[in-house]
Design an enzyme around this catalytic site. Structure first.
Site, PDB file in Angstrom:
ATOM      1  N   ARG A 181       0.821  -1.218   0.000  1.00 54.23           N
ATOM      2  CA  ARG A 181       0.000   0.000   0.000  1.00 54.23           C
ATOM      3  C   ARG A 181       0.849   1.259   0.000  1.00 54.23           C
ATOM      4  NH1 ARG A 181      -2.936  -0.729   5.403  1.00 54.23           N
ATOM      5  NH2 ARG A 181      -0.841  -1.469   5.842  1.00 54.23           N
ATOM      6  N   GLN A 233       3.880  26.048  17.927  1.00 54.68           N
ATOM      7  CA  GLN A 233       3.598  26.456  16.549  1.00 54.68           C
ATOM      8  C   GLN A 233       4.155  25.414  15.591  1.00 54.68           C
ATOM      9  OE1 GLN A 233       4.797  30.524  15.547  1.00 54.68           O
ATOM     10  NE2 GLN A 233       5.570  29.771  13.606  1.00 54.68           N
ATOM     11  N   ASP A 234       3.372  25.052  14.591  1.00 51.89           N
ATOM     12  CA  ASP A 234       3.840  24.205  13.497  1.00 51.89           C
ATOM     13  C   ASP A 234       3.870  25.049  12.234  1.00 51.89           C
ATOM     14  OD1 ASP A 234       3.898  22.056  15.205  1.00 51.89           O
ATOM     15  OD2 ASP A 234       2.370  20.896  14.175  1.00 51.89           O
ATOM     16  N   ARG A 289      17.740  28.088   2.669  1.00 48.28           N
ATOM     17  CA  ARG A 289      17.035  28.893   3.673  1.00 48.28           C
ATOM     18  C   ARG A 289      17.910  28.891   4.918  1.00 48.28           C
ATOM     19  NH1 ARG A 289      11.249  29.647   2.725  1.00 48.28           N
ATOM     20  NH2 ARG A 289      10.652  28.504   0.852  1.00 48.28           N
ATOM     21  N   HIS A 327      19.460  30.731  10.269  1.00 46.53           N
ATOM     22  CA  HIS A 327      18.610  31.561  11.129  1.00 46.53           C
ATOM     23  C   HIS A 327      18.683  31.105  12.581  1.00 46.53           C
ATOM     24  CE1 HIS A 327      15.925  31.804   7.312  1.00 46.53           C
ATOM     25  NE2 HIS A 327      16.897  32.691   7.258  1.00 46.53           N
ATOM     26  N   LYS A 357      13.397  23.667  18.161  1.00 45.37           N
ATOM     27  CA  LYS A 357      12.625  23.222  16.999  1.00 45.37           C
ATOM     28  C   LYS A 357      12.726  21.721  16.846  1.00 45.37           C
ATOM     29  CE  LYS A 357      14.194  27.093  14.150  1.00 45.37           C
ATOM     30  NZ  LYS A 357      14.904  27.424  12.929  1.00 45.37           N
ATOM     31  N   HIS A 400      20.132  27.586  12.209  1.00 47.78           N
ATOM     32  CA  HIS A 400      19.548  26.496  11.431  1.00 47.78           C
ATOM     33  C   HIS A 400      19.341  26.937   9.992  1.00 47.78           C
ATOM     34  CE1 HIS A 400      15.925  24.364   9.847  1.00 47.78           C
ATOM     35  NE2 HIS A 400      16.693  23.350  10.177  1.00 47.78           N
ATOM     36  N   TYR A 409       8.314  22.298  10.666  1.00 48.52           N
ATOM     37  CA  TYR A 409       8.962  22.759  11.880  1.00 48.52           C
ATOM     38  C   TYR A 409       7.923  22.771  12.998  1.00 48.52           C
ATOM     39  CZ  TYR A 409      11.413  25.376   8.144  1.00 48.52           C
ATOM     40  OH  TYR A 409      12.036  25.760   6.997  1.00 48.52           O
ATOM     41  N   ASP A 439      15.094  37.859  15.695  1.00 53.67           N
ATOM     42  CA  ASP A 439      15.743  37.088  14.635  1.00 53.67           C
ATOM     43  C   ASP A 439      17.206  37.470  14.467  1.00 53.67           C
ATOM     44  OD1 ASP A 439      13.337  35.870  14.118  1.00 53.67           O
ATOM     45  OD2 ASP A 439      12.934  36.962  12.269  1.00 53.67           O
TER      46      ASP A 439
END
Length: 190
Positions: free
Chosen positions: A23, A47-48, A59, A62, A71, A118, A131, A142
């Site tokens: 499957r 938070q997702d 990316r 950060h 995270k 990251h 995340y 940030d």
């Protein structure tokens, strides 16, 4: 689920055992009890988020100042090279980096403790990264370091095809070290 401590202090990988049959595949991507056994507070994540990137996109790198941000990161579709840099001055692995492939075959989840930078590069035509974060986003906290900083010398496997203007304008590792040094001096003087 196999949990492994990685070479940067506090970094863990959670490697499930996918069940494959005619499957397709089924796997558990998160287990609160296993996370708790390894010192994480699963209910602390608030938070997702999810990103989708084209092949070659970078990316990052950060992070957040202050108490940082924890995270749980996984690649839900495709594959990425996920990169961490330890930016915690008091850490035994300060200044070191770690690169781990995350993909939709192995379903590995990476735990990134607060204080690390990251970033990742998409290795496949399209890659979705999920995340789970322990703090709401606060743009004023940030921090970022250029993906190609010569002092970090991170080896990205593909030519960089895209990145945000913010990432393009990010400062150097040396500039971040100077900021961290100033912040630590200010905190020590309080």
């Amino acid at each position: 689920m196999h949990v492994r401590e990685e070479s940067l202090a506090g970094v863990l990988t959670f490697r499930p055992t996918p069940h494959r049959d005619d499957r397709g595949v089924f796997t558990r991507t998160f287990d609160a009890a296993i996370a708790a056994e390894h010192g994480l507070a699963p209910d602390a994540f608030v938070q997702d988020s999810q990103s989708r990137s084209r092949k070659g996109t970078v990316r990052g790198l950060h992070g957040r100042r202050g108490r940082g941000e924890a995270k749980l990161v996984r690649c839900a579709r495709g594959a990425v090279l996920d990169v961490l840099v330890d930016a915690r001055p008091s850490s035994p692995t300060f200044g070191r980096s770690l690169a781990i492939r995350l993909d939709d075959e192995e379903f590995t989840t990476l735990y990134v403790p607060p204080g690390l930078l990251h970033g990742f590069q998409a290795l496949t035509e399209s890659a979705d990264v999920c995340y789970r974060i322990d703090r709401p986003h606060a743009p004023g906290e940030d921090i970022a370091v250029r993906y190609d900083d010569p002092d970090l010398a991170i080896e990205w496997p593909l030519p960089v095809t895209a990145m945000s203007e913010r990432d393009r304008a990010a400062g150097s590792w040396r500039e971040l070290l100077a900021e961290l040094s100033t912040e630590l001096s200010t905190e020590a003087g309080r």
